[in-house]
Design a protein around this motif. Structure first.
Motif, PDB file in Angstrom:
ATOM      1  N   GLY A  28     -15.355  67.188  43.126  1.00 35.83           N
ATOM      2  CA  GLY A  28     -14.370  66.806  44.124  1.00 35.83           C
ATOM      3  C   GLY A  28     -14.271  65.338  44.492  1.00 35.83           C
ATOM      4  N   SER A  29     -15.075  64.488  43.890  1.00 37.87           N
ATOM      5  CA  SER A  29     -14.973  63.056  44.184  1.00 37.87           C
ATOM      6  C   SER A  29     -13.754  62.469  43.489  1.00 37.87           C
ATOM      7  CB  SER A  29     -16.236  62.318  43.723  1.00 37.87           C
ATOM      8  OG  SER A  29     -17.343  62.699  44.495  1.00 37.87           O
ATOM      9  N   LYS A  30     -13.267  61.361  44.017  1.00 39.97           N
ATOM     10  CA  LYS A  30     -12.144  60.638  43.417  1.00 39.97           C
ATOM     11  C   LYS A  30     -12.679  59.425  42.666  1.00 39.97           C
ATOM     12  CE  LYS A  30      -9.198  61.911  47.275  1.00 39.97           C
ATOM     13  NZ  LYS A  30      -8.532  61.418  48.476  1.00 39.97           N
ATOM     14  N   GLN A  31     -12.097  59.159  41.503  1.00 40.11           N
ATOM     15  CA  GLN A  31     -12.538  58.050  40.647  1.00 40.11           C
ATOM     16  C   GLN A  31     -12.612  56.728  41.404  1.00 40.11           C
ATOM     17  OE1 GLN A  31     -12.952  56.776  36.888  1.00 40.11           O
ATOM     18  NE2 GLN A  31     -13.832  55.629  38.445  1.00 40.11           N
ATOM     19  N   VAL A  32     -11.643  56.443  42.258  1.00 39.29           N
ATOM     20  CA  VAL A  32     -11.618  55.151  42.955  1.00 39.29           C
ATOM     21  C   VAL A  32     -12.796  54.967  43.903  1.00 39.29           C
ATOM     22  CG1 VAL A  32      -9.111  54.890  42.774  1.00 39.29           C
ATOM     23  CG2 VAL A  32     -10.102  55.958  44.808  1.00 39.29           C
ATOM     24  N   ASP A  33     -13.452  56.059  44.258  1.00 37.21           N
ATOM     25  CA  ASP A  33     -14.567  56.006  45.204  1.00 37.21           C
ATOM     26  C   ASP A  33     -15.936  55.985  44.524  1.00 37.21           C
ATOM     27  OD1 ASP A  33     -12.776  56.184  47.370  1.00 37.21           O
ATOM     28  OD2 ASP A  33     -12.782  58.370  47.262  1.00 37.21           O
ATOM     29  N   ILE A  34     -15.979  56.117  43.205  1.00 35.62           N
ATOM     30  CA  ILE A  34     -17.247  56.228  42.483  1.00 35.62           C
ATOM     31  C   ILE A  34     -17.611  54.889  41.840  1.00 35.62           C
ATOM     32  CG2 ILE A  34     -18.479  57.380  40.618  1.00 35.62           C
ATOM     33  CD1 ILE A  34     -16.541  59.747  40.993  1.00 35.62           C
ATOM     34  N   TRP A  35     -18.852  54.465  42.093  1.00 34.46           N
ATOM     35  CA  TRP A  35     -19.349  53.204  41.539  1.00 34.46           C
ATOM     36  C   TRP A  35     -20.707  53.426  40.902  1.00 34.46           C
ATOM     37  CZ3 TRP A  35     -16.223  49.010  41.429  1.00 34.46           C
ATOM     38  CH2 TRP A  35     -15.054  49.101  42.189  1.00 34.46           C
ATOM     39  N   GLY A  36     -20.945  52.742  39.796  1.00 28.56           N
ATOM     40  CA  GLY A  36     -22.222  52.862  39.100  1.00 28.56           C
ATOM     41  C   GLY A  36     -23.260  51.911  39.670  1.00 28.56           C
ATOM     42  N   ALA A  37     -24.491  52.386  39.767  1.00 26.05           N
ATOM     43  CA  ALA A  37     -25.581  51.574  40.295  1.00 26.05           C
ATOM     44  C   ALA A  37     -26.897  52.052  39.698  1.00 26.05           C
ATOM     45  CB  ALA A  37     -25.622  51.678  41.820  1.00 26.05           C
ATOM     46  N   ASP A  38     -27.941  51.271  39.917  1.00 27.84           N
ATOM     47  CA  ASP A  38     -29.287  51.633  39.501  1.00 27.84           C
ATOM     48  C   ASP A  38     -30.211  51.493  40.703  1.00 27.84           C
ATOM     49  OD1 ASP A  38     -29.000  52.056  36.599  1.00 27.84           O
ATOM     50  OD2 ASP A  38     -28.423  49.949  36.600  1.00 27.84           O
TER      51      ASP A  38
END
Length: 85
Positions: A28-38
């Motif tokens: 249910g997440s939206k692409q614009v709200d997802i960020w990659g991190a470590d």
């Protein structure tokens, strides 16, 4: 890992950031709200570089998250969910 800055959640453990992103999208997440991190548990630090962060439509033309507000939100979520208590 991939972090949904709107929902305040993350997915980790995938081989690639894109694997974690896919899990969030399926839930249910939206692409614009997802960020990659470590997450570096020994130093309690967050890294902000990922291929999934390259998104010219959101004015992020590099692998590193450029917007300080987005970086802060990612750090808050990661620290809350994975940081030492």
């Amino acid at each position: 890992m991939a972090v949904d800055i709107e929902r305040g959640i993350l997915a980790g453990g995938g081989e690639l950031h894109a694997d974690c992103e896919a899990v969030l999208l399926e839930n249910g997440s939206k692409q614009v709200d997802i960020w990659g991190a470590d997450w570096y548990p020994l130093t309690q630090e967050v890294g902000y570089e990922s291929l999934i962060n390259i998104r010219p439509r959101q004015n992020n033309r590099s692998m590193e998250i450029q917007d300080p507000m987005i970086r802060d939100r990612v750090a808050q979520i990661v620290q809350r969910l994975l940081g030492e208590l």
